[in-house]
Enzyme design. Structure first.
Site, PDB file in Angstrom:
ATOM      1  N   GLU A  32     -38.191 -50.205  98.350  1.00  0.00           N
ATOM      2  CA  GLU A  32     -37.691 -51.419  97.700  1.00  0.00           C
ATOM      3  C   GLU A  32     -38.301 -52.673  98.309  1.00  0.00           C
ATOM      4  O   GLU A  32     -38.647 -53.613  97.604  1.00  0.00           O
ATOM      5  CB  GLU A  32     -36.159 -51.485  97.774  1.00  0.00           C
ATOM      6  CG  GLU A  32     -35.426 -50.340  97.071  1.00  0.00           C
ATOM      7  CD  GLU A  32     -35.542 -50.393  95.537  1.00  0.00           C
ATOM      8  OE1 GLU A  32     -36.144 -51.341  95.020  1.00  0.00           O
ATOM      9  OE2 GLU A  32     -35.023 -49.460  94.877  1.00  0.00           O
ATOM     10  N   ARG A  66     -40.830 -55.038  96.079  1.00  0.00           N
ATOM     11  CA  ARG A  66     -40.286 -56.360  95.732  1.00  0.00           C
ATOM     12  C   ARG A  66     -40.831 -57.451  96.656  1.00  0.00           C
ATOM     13  O   ARG A  66     -41.258 -58.507  96.191  1.00  0.00           O
ATOM     14  CB  ARG A  66     -38.756 -56.343  95.798  1.00  0.00           C
ATOM     15  CG  ARG A  66     -38.141 -55.319  94.853  1.00  0.00           C
ATOM     16  CD  ARG A  66     -36.629 -55.413  94.827  1.00  0.00           C
ATOM     17  NE  ARG A  66     -36.054 -54.180  94.277  1.00  0.00           N
ATOM     18  CZ  ARG A  66     -34.919 -54.119  93.595  1.00  0.00           C
ATOM     19  NH1 ARG A  66     -34.226 -55.203  93.367  1.00  0.00           N
ATOM     20  NH2 ARG A  66     -34.454 -52.959  93.151  1.00  0.00           N
ATOM     21  N   ASP A 122     -39.947 -41.148  88.752  1.00  0.00           N
ATOM     22  CA  ASP A 122     -40.624 -41.987  87.756  1.00  0.00           C
ATOM     23  C   ASP A 122     -41.934 -42.628  88.198  1.00  0.00           C
ATOM     24  O   ASP A 122     -43.012 -42.358  87.648  1.00  0.00           O
ATOM     25  CB  ASP A 122     -39.656 -43.079  87.248  1.00  0.00           C
ATOM     26  CG  ASP A 122     -38.917 -43.841  88.361  1.00  0.00           C
ATOM     27  OD1 ASP A 122     -39.135 -43.535  89.543  1.00  0.00           O
ATOM     28  OD2 ASP A 122     -38.133 -44.755  88.028  1.00  0.00           O
ATOM     29  N   GLU A 169     -37.656 -51.742  81.886  1.00  0.00           N
ATOM     30  CA  GLU A 169     -38.680 -50.770  81.476  1.00  0.00           C
ATOM     31  C   GLU A 169     -39.076 -50.844  80.001  1.00  0.00           C
ATOM     32  O   GLU A 169     -40.267 -50.739  79.667  1.00  0.00           O
ATOM     33  CB  GLU A 169     -38.229 -49.334  81.835  1.00  0.00           C
ATOM     34  CG  GLU A 169     -38.216 -49.034  83.334  1.00  0.00           C
ATOM     35  CD  GLU A 169     -37.028 -49.636  84.073  1.00  0.00           C
ATOM     36  OE1 GLU A 169     -36.043 -50.018  83.400  1.00  0.00           O
ATOM     37  OE2 GLU A 169     -37.069 -49.745  85.315  1.00  0.00           O
ATOM     38  N   THR A 227     -44.930 -51.612  90.417  1.00  0.00           N
ATOM     39  CA  THR A 227     -43.777 -51.111  89.668  1.00  0.00           C
ATOM     40  C   THR A 227     -42.635 -52.138  89.622  1.00  0.00           C
ATOM     41  O   THR A 227     -41.625 -51.916  88.964  1.00  0.00           O
ATOM     42  CB  THR A 227     -43.293 -49.752  90.215  1.00  0.00           C
ATOM     43  OG1 THR A 227     -42.356 -49.192  89.304  1.00  0.00           O
ATOM     44  CG2 THR A 227     -42.670 -49.893  91.597  1.00  0.00           C
TER      45      THR A 227
HETATM   46  C1  DMJ Z   1     -37.333 -51.809  89.750  1.00  0.00           C
HETATM   47  O1  DMJ Z   1     -37.040 -52.056  91.047  1.00  0.00           O
HETATM   48  C2  DMJ Z   1     -38.641 -51.084  89.613  1.00  0.00           C
HETATM   49  O2  DMJ Z   1     -39.096 -51.208  88.313  1.00  0.00           O
HETATM   50  C3  DMJ Z   1     -38.530 -49.649  89.972  1.00  0.00           C
HETATM   51  O3  DMJ Z   1     -39.721 -48.969  89.750  1.00  0.00           O
HETATM   52  C4  DMJ Z   1     -37.464 -48.984  89.160  1.00  0.00           C
HETATM   53  N1  DMJ Z   1     -36.216 -49.687  89.230  1.00  0.00           N
HETATM   54  C5  DMJ Z   1     -36.197 -51.109  89.089  1.00  0.00           C
HETATM   55  C6  DMJ Z   1     -36.032 -51.610  87.676  1.00  0.00           C
HETATM   56  O4  DMJ Z   1     -35.292 -50.850  86.858  1.00  0.00           O
END
Ligand code: DMJ
Length: 673
Positions: free
Chosen positions: A304, A308, A437, A573, A662
């Site tokens: 995370e 981020r 994912d 998403e 992501t």
């Molecule tokens: C985000 O932190 C990122 O997209 C991660 O890959 C999946 N979860 C959240 C958004 O849903």
């Protein structure tokens, strides 16, 4: 055929023979060495001796022969032309992976065969470039560098050249950089960034920042204005009640802390840059400069904080050119490195960034597969920028190790991996949702980031998509929506997380980068499903998880929702995938779908005093049960992808120059030195 026609039209045989002038006759009549004048005279004499009928017949025959000659010449040209074109097509369309149209595919192994059952996707939309007015956007002092040339024009130019100049096109196919896209266009990345292998002494200047004088004013359309308004409203809540804290609690007008690092503020930095919110950006920058300190005795989640914080700082550095963000990125990057000190080199989930210690969660020594394989884009970029290889080495090792592991099912990975043994655990469960994912997403994106040369990544990606087709795709009733379910010890479950809706966008990105057009077809089918996960629900907002009906039942829709799954966390998403789909097809329906979603966020999740909130019940429009939390990804991802979706400027984060991590933070694509 010729002699029969001639015979039918000819006069009596005697006359015909008497007028046949052969070289032998001429030689016999006067010797081969006689003068030309004699021969002309002799021919003329013979011609004069012929009757009028004989002369007419001869003239007719000459005319007939001439016409036949012209006809047969033109009809012989056609097969020749198509033969030439076919051999060109053949050269292009015989990759090592079926359907993989790469310029340089020789190193790729063949994938396993896909299940043919579900091949019947909606037809590809006509393969024309999107009709996007070519404008750049944003206030002049927040302008993203325009490309060196118009990418759409270049694409068209290259496509026609491939037909008209076969030799040249053939040469281009053999170069490492060129890739044939799903539209048949030659794509040549032209970024100026270099891969990390080249020794960099000074921190690199970001490649994407434009000199002030080259910037143009850019009109922003109404839908984009609505996104800006939504962002400002969300930001107001954050600023008023949660400034410098991780997340806004908009109902209680307070905040929650996760890492204590101003998560929302950092996640939102590059969104503000892209939306052109200069004042807000400057204020946030001040906070980063004066208040953001990583030397804290706090446990953070490696994944995370990488996607981020590290990702957010790196992309903001690239967009703004401000070295403050690179310095901060280096700091957090170094502090996260202890996570890799494990017996297997598979990182622990948690790091104490103040103490420099790392550990797995309390209850297990496992890490999540998606987490350890979705930190690579960021650490690799950090190596490229700093010239320090340790970051890239650590994350590349993870990918190489996972590449060799057993326990996969046709490229699909389990959800857990042990940090001691380095082996997958909890075998037999396969999902494209939570815990797996972004493994799939980062296979493709690392391959793109690295200039499409790391073939193991592509190989794993292609195999995995074949695995998805074979084991996880199904169709619902009554609408026959294609969806991605889950497999648990051989049993198929028709359950799909909203998280899986990253997949259409990723598939489309792969197709844009030269992978098989089948992926684009699947993307089109899946994005329709993801949209239906919103459209079939009372609030027009998707729940966290849906179950699809496999059998038609009177009065039942495709989508069923269990009470425990009916929350919505403002996730990005579907909007993310809509953005990719619109960029690559130009089909306005994707913008319209995104617009509906934005309106429903405004209707059911907007808090009047500032901010947006996740909700507990997407099925109850009269009381969606606000949860009192605004996730940082609503500003980092959801609103950013909305703004990009509504934009008609393909250079607003050009997808041939940037790859999104992501968490929607764009990082530059490298090119070979
Ligand atoms: C985000 O932190 C990122 O997209 C991660 O890959 C999946 N979860 C959240 C958004 O849903």
């Amino acid at each position: 055929m010729y002699s029969a026609a001639a015979a039918a039209a000819s006069p009596p045989r005697r006359d015909f023979i008497s007028v046949t002038l052969s070289p032998e006759e001429a030689v016999g009549a006067g010797g081969y060495n006689n003068s030309k004048a004699w021969r002309r005279r002799s021919c003329w004499r013979k011609w004069k001796q012929l009757s009028r009928l004989q002369r007419s017949v001869i003239l007719f025959l000459f005319a007939f022969l001439a016409v036949c000659g012209v006809i047969s010449y033109t009809s012989m040209g056609e097969p020749w032309k198509s033969l030439t074109n076919k051999s060109l097509d053949d050269q292009r369309a015989e990759p090592e992976i079926p359907g993989l149209k790469l310029a340089n595919p020789a190193v790729l192994p063949a994938p396993q065969k896909a299940d043919a059952n579900l091949g019947d996707y909606p037809e590809l939309s006509p393969q024309k470039p999107p009709k996007l007015p070519h404008v750049r956007r944003g206030p002049s002092n927040l302008q993203i560098k325009p490309p060196r040339r118009d990418a759409r024009l270049k694409t068209r130019h290259d496509t026609s050249r491939a037909v008209e100049e076969p030799v040249q096109a053939d040469k281009e196919e053999k170069t490492e950089k060129s890739v044939i896209s799903w539209r048949g266009a030659v794509i040549e990345p032209d970024q100026s960034t270099e891969p990390p292998s080249s020794k960099i002494k000074e921190p690199e200047k970001p490649s994407s920042v434009e000199a002030e004088d080259q910037k143009e004013p850019v009109p922003i359309n109404e839908r984009q204005m609505a996104v800006i308004e939504a962002f400002r409203h969300a930001w107001k809540g954050y600023k008023d009640f949660a400034w410098g804290h991780d997340e806004l609690k908009p109902l209680s007008k307070s905040y929650s802390e996760w890492f204590g690092l101003g998560l929302t503020l950092i996640d939102a930095l590059d969104t503000m840059w892209i939306l052109g919110l200069k004042e807000e950006f400057e204020e946030a920058r001040k906070w980063v400069a004066n208040e953001l300190v990583f030397d804290k005795n706090v446990d953070v989640n490696l994944f995370e904080s990488t996607i981020r914080i590290l990702g957010g700082l790196l992309s903001t550095y690239h967009l703004s050119g401000d070295s403050l963000f690179l310095e901060k990125a280096k700091d957090i990057g170094n502090r996260l490195m202890p996570a890799f000190k494990t017996p297997s080199k598979i990182p622990y989930s948690d790091v104490n960034i103040g103490r420099g210690t790392a550990h797995p969660p309390r209850w297990t020594s496992d890490s999540t597969v998606a987490e350890v394989t979705s930190i690579q884009l960021e650490f690799r970029e950090l190596s490229r920028l700093t010239g320090d290889e340790k970051f890239q080495k650590a994350v590349d090792e993870v990918m190489k190790h996972v590449h060799t592991l057993s326990g996969k099912n046709d490229g699909l990975v389990p959800m857990f991996i042990n940090t001691n043994s380095g082996q997958f655990t909890h075998l037999g469960v396969y999902t494209l949702g939570a815990r797996a994912d972004s493994y799939y997403e980062y296979l493709l994106k690392q391959w793109i980031q690295g200039g499409k040369k790391e073939n193991e990544l592509l190989e794993d990606y292609m195999r995995a998509i074949e695995g998805v087709k074979k084991h996880l795709l199904q169709r619902s009733q009554p609408k026959r929506l294609t969806f991605v379910g889950e497999l648990a010890h051989g049993h198929f479950s028709a359950k799909m997380d909203h998280l899986v809706c990253f997949l259409p966008g990723t598939l489309a990105l792969g197709a844009h980068n030269g992978l098989t057009a089948d992926h684009m077809k699947l993307a089109e089918a899946l994005i329709e499903t993801c949209y239906q996960m919103y459209a079939q629900v009372e609030t027009g907002l998707s729940p966290e998880i849906v179950h699809f009906n496999l059998h038609a039942q009177k009065g039942h829709k495709d989508v069923e929702i269990k009470p425990a799954d009916r929350h919505n966390l403002l996730r990005p998403e579907t909007v993310e995938s809509l953005f990719y789909m619109y960029r690559f097809t130009g089909d306005k329906k994707y913008q319209d779908w995104g617009w509906e979603i934005l309106q429903n966020f405004n209707k059911y999740t907007r808090v009047p005093t500032g901010g947006y909130t996740s909700i507990n019940n997407v099925q109850n429009p009269s009381n969606p049960e606000p949860r009192d939390k605004m996730e940082s990804f609503f500003l980092g991802e959801t609103l950013k992808y909305m703004f990009l979706l509504f934009s008609d400027d393909i250079d607003l984060i050009n997808l041939d120059k940037f790859v999104f991590n992501t968490e929607a933070h764009p990082l530059p694509i490298w090119v070979p030195a």
